[in-house]
Write a protein that holds these residues in place. Sequence first.
Motif, short mmCIF file in Angstrom:
data_model
loop_
_atom_site.label_atom_id
_atom_site.label_comp_id
_atom_site.label_asym_id
_atom_site.label_seq_id
_atom_site.Cartn_x
_atom_site.Cartn_y
_atom_site.Cartn_z
N LEU A 123 0.83 -1.21 0.00
CA LEU A 123 0.00 0.00 0.00
C LEU A 123 0.86 1.26 0.00
O LEU A 123 0.54 2.23 -0.68
N ALA A 124 1.95 1.23 0.75
CA ALA A 124 2.85 2.39 0.78
C ALA A 124 3.41 2.67 -0.60
O ALA A 124 3.64 3.82 -0.97
N MET A 125 3.62 1.61 -1.39
CA MET A 125 4.12 1.77 -2.76
C MET A 125 2.99 1.98 -3.76
O MET A 125 3.22 2.10 -4.95
N ASP A 126 1.74 1.99 -3.24
CA ASP A 126 0.53 2.10 -4.07
C ASP A 126 0.44 0.97 -5.10
O ASP A 126 0.00 1.17 -6.23
N GLU A 127 0.86 -0.22 -4.67
CA GLU A 127 0.74 -1.41 -5.52
C GLU A 127 -0.54 -2.13 -5.13
O GLU A 127 -0.53 -3.17 -4.45
N GLN A 128 -1.67 -1.59 -5.58
CA GLN A 128 -2.96 -2.11 -5.13
C GLN A 128 -3.22 -3.54 -5.60
O GLN A 128 -3.82 -4.33 -4.87
N GLU A 129 -2.77 -3.89 -6.79
CA GLU A 129 -3.01 -5.26 -7.27
C GLU A 129 -2.24 -6.28 -6.43
O GLU A 129 -2.77 -7.35 -6.09
N VAL A 134 -2.28 -10.25 -1.49
CA VAL A 134 -1.73 -10.67 -0.21
C VAL A 134 -2.68 -10.46 0.97
O VAL A 134 -2.54 -11.12 2.01
N ILE A 135 -3.67 -9.57 0.84
CA ILE A 135 -4.50 -9.21 1.99
C ILE A 135 -5.30 -10.41 2.52
O ILE A 135 -5.56 -10.50 3.72
N ARG A 155 -6.88 5.18 -0.03
CA ARG A 155 -5.89 5.49 -1.07
C ARG A 155 -6.52 5.41 -2.46
O ARG A 155 -6.13 6.14 -3.36
N ARG A 156 -7.47 4.51 -2.63
CA ARG A 156 -8.11 4.34 -3.95
C ARG A 156 -9.08 5.48 -4.25
O ARG A 156 -9.07 6.04 -5.34
N ASP A 157 -10.00 5.77 -3.30
CA ASP A 157 -11.07 6.73 -3.60
C ASP A 157 -11.12 7.96 -2.71
O ASP A 157 -12.03 8.75 -2.85
N GLY A 158 -10.22 8.05 -1.73
CA GLY A 158 -10.20 9.24 -0.89
C GLY A 158 -11.30 9.27 0.17
O GLY A 158 -11.60 10.32 0.74
N LYS A 159 -11.92 8.11 0.42
CA LYS A 159 -12.95 8.06 1.48
C LYS A 159 -12.92 6.70 2.15
O LYS A 159 -12.39 5.72 1.61
#
Length: 233
Positions: A123-129, A134-135, A155-159
């Motif tokens: 997430l810190a690297m914004d590697e959402q896929e 891994v989640i 991080r994806r939608d700001g909410k």
Amino acid sequence: MRKATLNPTPDQTFEVIGEGPYDFADVLRRARKMQEAGDVEGACNERFRAFQRLAELIPEDEEINLEWTHRNSRAALELIRASAIDHFLINDFEMSAALLEMLLELDPEDHLEGSELLAFDYLAMDEQELFDEVINDVSDKYASREVLLLWSAYRRDGKLPEGELKRFRSHFAPYFAEFTAAEHPADEAYLRDIESEHPTPAAQARELWLQTENLWVLWPGFIEALKARRTEA
């Protein structure tokens, strides 16, 4: 001359047999003593050099699973995880993730629960896929999973997603309180609590905050969004 070997076992795992710098149990013990004595940088360097020596032992074209019940092999795995934490804390998320990916290759059963920190790294690297992959390996019994899901959505939608927020507040109330608190002192009361045989949920919540605080310095918006929802019924 190389003073370490990978010995195969009947269980199709391998044991790291070594001495000197390849006695990873001794290296792990020495690094802990250095850290306890205040030589944090020396301890970090000791752990990372141990990882580098281990990495040189692992063949690139062969699947190697280290034997968890073998003392030196387990110490090698513990050193990888510890070095991953070291890099995470200095915001070197890419190196931290690389270490944890190697850890999971060597220990697919994830005895040290490296998937949890790896999810924070992704997430810190914004590697959402990669995060999505891994989640599911992070137990839903852990408050950290809720923090991760909330932060991922933010991080994806700001909410903040309402369902996850409700679960965080109801199932992990001490953690919600800690993550929305004004201060998070690592004072004597906290240290006594977290080092006791049965730490309170409040102490465990503060421990998670302190372990991830570097993230919230970099991304304070997520914490502010949580704080904005604190006064709701």
